[in-house]
Design a protein around this motif. Structure first.
Motif, mmCIF file in Angstrom:
data_model
loop_
_atom_site.group_PDB
_atom_site.id
_atom_site.type_symbol
_atom_site.label_atom_id
_atom_site.label_comp_id
_atom_site.label_asym_id
_atom_site.label_seq_id
_atom_site.Cartn_x
_atom_site.Cartn_y
_atom_site.Cartn_z
ATOM 1 N N ILE A 1 75.631 107.893 18.224
ATOM 2 C CA ILE A 1 74.714 107.010 19.024
ATOM 3 C C ILE A 1 75.081 105.657 19.027
ATOM 4 C CG2 ILE A 1 72.272 106.618 19.661
ATOM 5 C CD1 ILE A 1 71.643 109.346 19.098
ATOM 6 N N LYS A 2 75.088 105.193 17.583
ATOM 7 C CA LYS A 2 75.334 103.673 17.625
ATOM 8 C C LYS A 2 76.570 103.200 18.028
ATOM 9 C CE LYS A 2 74.894 100.260 13.830
ATOM 10 N NZ LYS A 2 74.552 99.997 12.445
ATOM 11 N N SER A 3 77.518 104.116 18.135
ATOM 12 C CA SER A 3 79.103 103.693 18.571
ATOM 13 C C SER A 3 78.952 103.654 19.839
ATOM 14 C CB SER A 3 80.105 104.706 18.012
ATOM 15 O OG SER A 3 79.856 106.086 18.449
ATOM 16 N N LEU A 4 77.717 104.422 20.562
ATOM 17 C CA LEU A 4 77.961 104.498 21.959
ATOM 18 C C LEU A 4 77.397 103.395 22.745
ATOM 19 C CD1 LEU A 4 76.549 108.195 22.589
ATOM 20 C CD2 LEU A 4 79.008 107.296 22.512
ATOM 21 N N PHE A 5 76.518 102.502 22.170
ATOM 22 C CA PHE A 5 75.860 101.421 22.500
ATOM 23 C C PHE A 5 76.285 100.141 21.980
ATOM 24 C CE2 PHE A 5 73.415 105.241 23.383
ATOM 25 C CZ PHE A 5 72.773 104.927 24.792
ATOM 26 N N PRO A 6 77.636 99.660 22.096
ATOM 27 C CA PRO A 6 77.823 98.381 21.438
ATOM 28 C C PRO A 6 77.221 97.156 22.008
ATOM 29 C CG PRO A 6 79.794 99.374 22.904
ATOM 30 C CD PRO A 6 78.560 100.336 22.881
ATOM 31 N N GLU A 7 77.017 97.312 23.433
ATOM 32 C CA GLU A 7 76.348 96.091 23.984
ATOM 33 C C GLU A 7 74.866 95.878 23.384
ATOM 34 O OE1 GLU A 7 75.224 99.731 26.342
ATOM 35 O OE2 GLU A 7 76.894 98.902 25.360
ATOM 36 N N GLY A 8 74.394 96.910 22.472
ATOM 37 C CA GLY A 8 73.245 96.755 21.936
ATOM 38 C C GLY A 8 73.072 95.699 20.672
ATOM 39 N N ASN A 9 74.351 95.226 20.298
ATOM 40 C CA ASN A 9 74.294 94.602 18.877
ATOM 41 C C ASN A 9 74.105 93.221 18.984
ATOM 42 O OD1 ASN A 9 75.358 93.427 16.782
ATOM 43 N ND2 ASN A 9 77.622 94.062 16.827
ATOM 44 N N PRO A 10 73.248 92.819 18.215
ATOM 45 C CA PRO A 10 72.480 91.330 18.411
ATOM 46 C C PRO A 10 73.620 90.555 18.207
ATOM 47 C CG PRO A 10 71.283 92.906 16.808
ATOM 48 C CD PRO A 10 72.626 93.605 16.996
#
Length: 1115
Positions: A529-538
């Protein structure tokens, strides 16, 4: 002799027209009629030049077997009837041999068979490419990627049970040998990915969500086995007849393992799916804040808690992401609360982000377009935009291909007029005033944005465009079309006019996945799940609005078009024959609609604008060379020269054809059909000529055979006649000799008899005198006995007479009583007949009799059916006869049934069993009811080889000395001729000899040819003694006959009898008697079997009494 390879042509046995370029006349009606005619004859593939039209049959056809793959392998495209394998082979060979990148473009609406077509292309490529461990592994991964793609990317729609819900561009890499090395897949979302509630009668997007509820790891995934508890799965249409969800789930798990998913990766995917299911169960309730603003809260946080446990997200973080939204306004961040509707959108908006990540495994070289949507809204608009782009590149590449072939063949190129849909594409994608640009501008501008404001903007910008219509546009001012609502607009596509509902355009163009959700997902401890949303990286956070769905799709289509421009195109046009998904139904209106929007007629006109048909010189000359005497049967010059001579001979006008460098170009299809008609007539003439020559050859051969046979018959008859004449002469001489010898013998016999009578006369007279005295005494005794017997006879006669008189009296009395009963019965019958005579016809009695008889017979056969005995031939049970008149029928049925079950029993035997039973049957005929030992041998199988001579090393010399097959190998007791004692010997029976060898050393002691064996003698007792009699004067009979004792007497005698009969063609005499003579050297000894008490139990003993008697004591 190698099997002759039979080659056919596209024009052979053609149903309708195999290539639409040859259709005459060319119009929409003839086009549809040709497709229907071929569809009715199971011909689902048709060509338009190099384009393949595929009509979905909605059933399995036997045209994809491995034999079909071999038929189309390395064949010319037009050499065989139209097939998807022909296009696949053409593309693969161009890639392998010419090093040209290939692209197969598969188009058509939902349910037309695009997914199945891509599978067939992949299966063909996998079948014809190279072999090897690594290559086979890659091929298996390519084939097994289909179940994974379908599980995560297909769904049931109203039109299709297995509809692909996203466009796929699959790219396969091949090495220089044509072997696949691997591949990559990219997707462009032609339908907005949703896991929520679908349209009526359709499945959810993720097809494996339901079977995952019954998998083994439901507890680990925090799921319940009752899938109706989940909102995404609690639909009436969640179950489809004929679909085994559990089996499909196992197939997908196996395919994921083959493709390369590790176990923990597969488990991660299932955890994501479980989280999606639980997201669908989250519900919100409205609340009011102190400041009067509306907000919402989650009703039940248990589902949210389990989602957080599956994904590793902090519960408070995810709950805030559902309740608040952060936006940027003049470089300031503002957090706003969401109401119930907005939170529901945010929750469902998170589903596509999770699901879309599961749509990326796999490898293909096929582009699939076209989807089924229930109404014409934003989804259908972007689909039709993609179809416009595909039509544009299709026409451009087709014209380019035609022009390149004309230039390559040195044929003059003429300009072709066709409709260029670039103006429609520009209407949609123009960056300044295109519909997509207007939609993005409307979505991004501040203020109130609705679908109505978007339509007003379109009316302002596109009002003068000739392909755009609405209530307010100039193009519709002079139209009397009242069917155009105020909330709609219409676009004149290349395939026709399409009406679009503007409602939902703005919402569907916006990206519902808020930034707060992306940031919450990126904070998950779940790796996938973390790899699916790279745009959420601060570190990479961007609060600017993300691209809209329209702009993303436009960029995806542009990338696709750019990629297609760099490759050699191949086209498959899929057509759905009906909306019922049923076989044998062809709806002409539906097919006509698809033909229009696929632009198939336009494609045919482009192909026919110059020359309708082209063919290489070699196959053209090979096909039509029989039409010219100069080219038939063989043309020795260049193929082009032969074609020129052929066409000049047929007087075809020069304007109807043109010669290229390697091909002949024919302008009009009528010219080709004229050639085909001439060829068909010429083939009939050639067939007649071949028949004439064959019949002449057959008659001549028959005559020569008859002549040769007559000579042979005459020679044999003359030989037979001379043999008969010689035999008659020889027989006459022998007859005369026999008469003379007989006369001499009778003369000597008379003299000997007279001498013997003289010597025996006194003895004879004395014997007669004694006989006379004895007869007199006998007569006296008989007379005395007769007198005594007479008294007993007279008394018996008196008693009999008395009993007969009493019997006669009783019978007379019984007859009187019976007469009274009969008269009374006849009187009652007369009264009944008089009463009911009016109800019966004259022949009623006969019909009643026949009916009664028929019913009795019917009842008899029905009862026999239920009382039939078992099928065992030895079962002698048979139902009793119910009626006396059926006695003969009952016996015949019993005989027929027994014969039938015996035949059924015999049919079960193998050849080995038949041989064993033949030996058992032979033993039965020889020894049954004759030898007391026979019953005990019935249940014992005949083994023959009771000694393992081949395995025992001490018999090595014996094995080397015997070259024939050994039928019997057993240790027997040989009886000594002198004292009756026994000695152990190895008894060996081969095809031609009987051998005796020493048991210890294996040395052969005696060898007797089977032709010297004349008889086998044995007793009728329960013993194993038997004597083998040899032919007198033979070398083997120098010491006399053999006397043996064996535990397998019946088997040895039977095999000796059968082997002797097989080799000498004469039956071996088997003598069964308790006394028989054997030859011991020069003496004949009587072997006599007697009953006696044995000292050593039940073993028979043999003892020599004297020179003439040998006794065998049997218990």
């Amino acid at each position: 002799m190698a099997k002759m390879e039979v080659k056919t042509s596209l024009l052979d046995n053609m149903i309708g027209v195999g290539d639409m370029v040859l259709l005459e006349p060319l119009n929409e009606e003839t086009f549809i009629n040709n497709l229907k005619k071929r569809f009715d004859h199971n011909e689902i593939y048709t060509y338009i030049g190099s384009v393949v039209i595929s009509v979905n049959p909605y059933r399995s056809l036997p045209i994809y077997s491995p034999e079909k793959v071999e038929d189309y392998r390395n064949r010319n495209f037009y050499e065989l009837s139209p097939h998807i394998f022909a296009l696949s082979d053409e593309a693969y060979r161009s890639l392998r041999d010419q090093d040209k990148d290939q692209c197969i473009l598969i188009t058509g609406e939902s349910g037309a068979g695009k997914t199945e077509a891509s599978k067939l292309v992949m299966s063909y490529v996998a079948a014809v490419c190279g072999k090897g461990a690594e290559v086979n592994q890659v091929k298996e991964q390519l084939l097994q990627s289909n179940p994974v793609l379908e599980a995560f990317g297909n769904a049931k729609t109203v039109r299709n049970d297995n509809s692909s819900r996203f466009g796929k561009y699959m790219d396969i890499e091949f090495d220089f040998k044509g072997d696949p090395l691997g591949g990559v897949i990219s997707n462009f979302a032609a339908v907005v990915v949703r896991s929520g509630v679908p349209a009526g009668g359709a499945w959810n997007h993720v097809r494996h969500q339901q079977p995952i509820c019954v998998c083994d790891s439901t507890d680990k995934l925090k799921l319940e086995r009752d899938f109706s508890r989940y909102n995404y799965l609690s639909l009436d249409s969640a179950k489809v007849n004929g679909v085994d969800d559990a089996a499909n789930f196992r197939t997908v798990r196996n395919a994921m393992q083959i493709v390369g998913f590790m176990d923990h990766e597969a488990e991660s995917v299932l955890e994501v799916v479980a989280a999606v299911l639980k997201l669908g169960n989250i519900e919100f309730k409205p609340e009011s804040r102190v400041n009067g603003l509306d907000e919402s809260k989650i009703k039940d946080k248990n589902e949210l808690k389990e989602i957080c446990e599956l994904t590793g997200i902090d519960q408070s973080v995810l709950e805030r992401a559902f309740s608040f939204r952060t936006v940027e306004a003049k470089q300031e961040k503002v957090s706003t609360t969401l109401n119930v509707a907005q939170e529901g959108q945010a929750c469902q908006g998170s589903d596509p982000g999770l699901v879309s990540a599961e749509l990326h495994p796999g490898v293909r070289n096929v582009t699939v377009m076209g989807r089924g949507v229930s109404d014409n809204s934003f989804e259908q608009f972007i689909i039709n935009y993609c179809n416009e782009k595909l039509q544009q590149i299709f026409i451009e590449l087709t014209l380019k291909e035609e022009q390149e072939e004309y230039i390559r063949e040195d044929i003059e190129w003429t300009h072709i007029d066709y409709f260029n849909n670039a103006i429609i594409c520009d209407l949609i994608e123009n960056n300044t005033n295109g519909i997509l640009a207007m939609l993005d501008e409307e979505c991004l501008r501040p203020g109130t944005v609705t679908d109505e404001t978007f339509l007003e903007k379109l009316n302002q910008v596109c009002a003068t465009h000739q392909h755009f219509e609405s209530r307010m546009s100039k193009s519709s001012r002079f139209l009397n079309d009242t069917s155009l609502p105020h909330s709609c607009f219409r676009i004149q596509h290349y395939a026709g006019k399409v009406l679009y509902q503007v409602e939902g355009f703005v919402d569907k163009n916006n990206d519902l996945l808020y930034r707060d959700l992306s940031q919450a997902m990126w904070k998950a401890s779940h790796t996938l799940i973390k790899s699916l949303f790279p745009e959420g990286n601060p570190a990479k956070i961007n609060l600017k609005r993300p691209p809209t769905a329209g702009s993303q799709f436009k960029a995806s289509v542009a990338t696709l078009m750019k990629n297609l421009q760099t490759k050699n195109p191949n086209y498959i046009r899929c057509i759905k024959p009906n909306d019922k998904k049923a076989a044998h139904i062809f709806t002409e209106s539906l097919v006509c609609h698809q033909i229009r929007y696929l632009g198939l007629l336009e494609n045919v006109r482009v192909r026919r604008a110059g020359y309708a048909f082209r063919q290489a010189y070699e196959p053209c000359l090979e096909r039509y060379k029989m039409l010219c005497k100069q080219t038939w049967p063989h043309w020795k010059g260049p193929a082009r020269s032969g074609v020129e001579v052929l066409f000049n001979e047929l007087e075809i006008p020069m304007e109807e054809y043109s010669f290229g460098r390697s091909k002949i170009f024919i302008r009009n299809p009528r010219t080709l059909f004229t050639l085909e008609d001439l060829r068909k007539q010429r083939l009939e003439d050639l067939a007649t000529l071949i028949q004439k020559i064959y019949r002449g050859w057959k008659c001549r051969t028959h005559f020569l055979l008859m002549k040769k046979s007559q000579i042979v018959v005459a020679a044999w008859y003359r030989r037979y006649s001379q043999q008969k004449r010689y035999q008659r002469t020889k027989a006459s001489a022998l007859l005369i000799q026999s008469y003379i010898r007989g006369w001499k013998a009778r003369k000597i016999l008379r003299e000997l008899k007279h001498q013997k009578r003289c010597e025996e006369a006194a003895t004879t007279i004395a014997a007669y005198w004694h006989g006379t005295q004895a007869r007199r005494e006998l007569r006296r005794l008989k007379e005395e006995a007769r007198n005594k017997h007479a008294i007993a006879v007279i008394w018996a006669y008196w008693l009999g007479s008395k009993a007969r008189r009493e019997l006669k009296r009783l019978k007379a009395e019984a007859r009187r009583k019976h007469a009274v009963a009969v008269i009374w019965a006849y009187w009652l019958g007369l009264k009944v007949r008089r009463e009911y005579r009016k109800f019966f016809r004259a022949n009623a009695g006969r019909k009643i009799y026949e009916f009664t008889l028929q019913r009795i017979v019917q009842k008899y056969f029905l009862e026999m059916k239920s009382k039939m005995p078992s099928l065992s031939p030895i079962d002698k049970n048979w139902p009793p006869r119910p009626y006396l008149f059926l006695d003969s029928t009952h016996k015949e049925l019993k005989r027929i049934f027994h014969l039938w079950r015996c035949k059924k029993y015999r049919d079960q035997f193998t050849d080995q069993q038949k041989l064993i039973y033949e030996e058992k049957l032979e033993a039965s005929e020889l020894f049954k009811d004759k030898k007391a030992l026979y019953p005990s041998s019935v249940g014992q199988p005949f083994q023959g080889a009771y000694l393992e001579i081949n395995k025992d090393p001490k018999y090595k010399k014996l094995k080397e000395a015997i070259e024939e097959k050994i039928i019997i190998a057993e240790v027997v007791s040989k009886i000594n001729r002198a004292n009756g004692k026994s000695t152990s010997r190895i008894f060996l029976l081969t095809n031609n000899n009987l051998l005796l060898a020493d048991q210890k050393s294996g040395q052969i002691k005696s060898e007797v040819p089977l032709v010297d064996v004349t008889k086998v003698s044995m007793s009728s007792q329960n013993d194993g003694f038997f004597a083998v009699h040899l032919k007198e004067g033979s070398e083997a009979a120098s010491k006399g006959d053999f006397l043996f004792s064996s535990d397998h007497l019946i088997e040895m005698a039977t095999k000796l009898y059968r082997t002797t009969l097989s080799q000498t063609k004469q039956k071996l005499n088997i003598e069964i008697s308790d006394e028989f003579l054997v030859q011991f050297r020069q003496d004949k000894v009587c072997v006599k079997f007697i009953q006696g008490n044995q000292k050593n139990g039940s073993v028979p003993t043999c003892k020599r009494k004297n020179n003439r008697l040998l006794e065998v004591a049997v218990p």
